[in-house]
Design an enzyme around this catalytic site. Structure first.
Site, PDB file in Angstrom:
ATOM      1  N   ASP A   1      51.331  44.025  11.230  1.00 21.89           N
ATOM      2  CA  ASP A   1      50.465  44.581  12.263  1.00 21.89           C
ATOM      3  C   ASP A   1      51.291  45.621  13.022  1.00 21.89           C
ATOM      4  OD1 ASP A   1      48.334  44.824  14.149  1.00 21.89           O
ATOM      5  OD2 ASP A   1      49.379  43.434  15.468  1.00 21.89           O
TER       6      ASP A   1
ATOM      7  N   ASP B   1      50.574  46.982  16.800  1.00 21.94           N
ATOM      8  CA  ASP B   1      50.750  46.710  18.229  1.00 21.94           C
ATOM      9  C   ASP B   1      51.274  45.303  18.460  1.00 21.94           C
ATOM     10  OD1 ASP B   1      48.148  48.716  19.782  1.00 21.94           O
ATOM     11  OD2 ASP B   1      49.368  49.096  18.020  1.00 21.94           O
TER      12      ASP B   1
ATOM     13  N   GLU C   1      50.858  47.749  23.326  1.00 20.21           N
ATOM     14  CA  GLU C   1      49.471  47.818  22.890  1.00 20.21           C
ATOM     15  C   GLU C   1      49.022  49.252  23.166  1.00 20.21           C
ATOM     16  OE1 GLU C   1      47.402  45.698  21.413  1.00 20.21           O
ATOM     17  OE2 GLU C   1      48.801  44.011  21.335  1.00 20.21           O
TER      18      GLU C   1
ATOM     19  N   SER D   1      46.576  48.323  10.950  1.00 20.87           N
ATOM     20  CA  SER D   1      46.447  48.145  12.390  1.00 20.87           C
ATOM     21  C   SER D   1      45.031  48.378  12.889  1.00 20.87           C
ATOM     22  CB  SER D   1      47.398  49.137  13.097  1.00 20.87           C
ATOM     23  OG  SER D   1      47.198  49.139  14.487  1.00 20.87           O
ATOM     24  N   GLY D   2      44.658  47.584  13.869  1.00 24.00           N
ATOM     25  CA  GLY D   2      43.430  47.846  14.610  1.00 24.00           C
ATOM     26  C   GLY D   2      43.622  48.939  15.634  1.00 24.00           C
TER      27      GLY D   2
ATOM     28  N   LYS E   1      42.056  44.385   7.148  1.00 23.20           N
ATOM     29  CA  LYS E   1      43.500  44.154   7.048  1.00 23.20           C
ATOM     30  C   LYS E   1      43.832  43.358   5.789  1.00 23.20           C
ATOM     31  CE  LYS E   1      45.082  44.447  11.822  1.00 23.20           C
ATOM     32  NZ  LYS E   1      46.033  43.858  12.777  1.00 23.20           N
TER      33      LYS E   1
ATOM     34  N   ASP F   1      50.404  39.065  15.089  1.00 23.88           N
ATOM     35  CA  ASP F   1      50.452  38.354  16.368  1.00 23.88           C
ATOM     36  C   ASP F   1      49.097  37.883  16.866  1.00 23.88           C
ATOM     37  OD1 ASP F   1      49.789  40.479  19.041  1.00 23.88           O
ATOM     38  OD2 ASP F   1      49.760  41.183  16.981  1.00 23.88           O
TER      39      ASP F   1
ATOM     40  N   ASN G   1      43.159  38.776  14.796  1.00 27.67           N
ATOM     41  CA  ASN G   1      42.747  39.795  13.833  1.00 27.67           C
ATOM     42  C   ASN G   1      43.653  39.835  12.604  1.00 27.67           C
ATOM     43  OD1 ASN G   1      40.858  41.869  13.277  1.00 27.67           O
ATOM     44  ND2 ASN G   1      42.360  43.433  13.803  1.00 27.67           N
TER      45      ASN G   1
END
Length: 213
Positions: A13, A15, A22, A101-102, A146, A169, A172
Site C-alpha cells: 500500500d 499511504d 495520508e 494505492s487508494g 488492489k 495497514d 482496504n
C-alpha cells in the site's frame, strides 16, 4: 516498469505504508479541510464505511485546490523508514516491487521511482482550469482492485501467487493480503492485524527483509 521475469513480488500500500503520510489529508490541508478529511479517512481505514463511497466524498472536499499546491504536498511527503533498504533487498534477490494505492497517481508518479518501486497503480484526480474538480477519474482503486493488481502483476512476472507478499495497514488492503502468499500488517489498524499472516511491530520496512524468499 516490471521486469520480464522475477523470483517473487512484493506489493505495498502507499499511504501509511510506503510513506508515512495520508496524501489526501495533505491535499485537503491546502483547502483548510484537513481535519474533516482525516476523520473520514480514519473511518475508511478501519472498515467502517465503504471505501469507494468514502473516497468520492473526501475528494469532493478537494475541489478548487490549484495544481501548484502539489509541489508543497510533495515537499511534505515522508518515506517510511527502511523503505529503500527493503526495495534494494527485493531487487538484490531477484524480486520486483509494486505499489497499489487508494491514493493518487499525481503523487505516486513522483515518489515511487525514487523509492525503488517498479510498478504502481492508483486513482487519478480530475482537473478543470488548473484546479481539482472534486471528482476521481475512472474506476476507483478499491480493495478488489488492489487484489486484482497483485494477481495481474504476478501473472505478468510468471510467478505463482504463493510467491507474493502484500503489505498494508487498512481494511482496504485485506483482500490483497488474502490473495498473497504472505499478508503482512504494517502500521496497521486492529482489524488488519487480526487477519494478517504476520504483524510487523516496528514502523520500519527493513523489518520485512528477513521474510523475503
Amino acid at each position: 516498469m516490471l521486469p520480464r521475469r522475477a523470483r517473487f513480488l512484493v506489493v505495498l500500500d502507499a499511504d501509511s505504508t510506503l510513506i508515512r503520510n495520508e496524501v489526501i489529508e495533505l491535499i485537503a490541508a491546502e483547502a483548510s479541510r484537513e481535519a474533516e478529511v482525516a476523520a473520514a479517512t480514519e473511518a475508511a481505514m478501519r472498515g467502517e464505511v465503504d471505501f469507494a463511497t468514502s473516497l468520492r466524498s473526501r475528494v469532493t472536499a478537494l475541489r478548487g485546490v490549484p495544481l501548484e499546491s502539489f509541489a508543497r504536498v510533495l515537499s511534505r511527503i515522508e518515506p517510511t523508514p527502511g523503505v529503500l533498504e527493503l526495495t534494494s533487498a527485493v531487487h538484490a534477490r531477484g524480486g520486483a516491487v509494486g505499489v497499489v494505492s487508494g491514493g493518487f497517481h499525481e503523487i505516486l508518479d513522483e515518489i515511487a521511482p525514487r523509492l525503488g518501486v517498479d510498478i504502481w497503480r492508483a486513482n487519478r484526480l480530475a482537473v478543470e482550469d488548473g484546479r481539482l474538480s472534486g471528482v476521481v477519474e475512472g474506476a476507483i482503486v478499491d480493495a478488489a482492485a488492489k487484489a486484482a493488481a497483485l494477481l495481474e502483476w504476478a501473472e505478468q512476472l510468471g510467478i505463482p501467487a504463493r510467491r507474493t507478499i502484500a503489505i498494508g495497514d487498512g481494511a482496504n488492503d485485506l483482500l490483497m493480503m488474502a490473495e498473497a502468499g504472505l499478508g503482512l500488517a504494517f502500521n496497521a489498524k486492529p482489524a488488519v492485524r487480526a487477519r494478517a499472516d504476520l504483524v510487523v511491530g516496528r514502523v520500519d520496512l527493513s523489518q520485512v527483509v528477513p521474510l523475503l524468499p
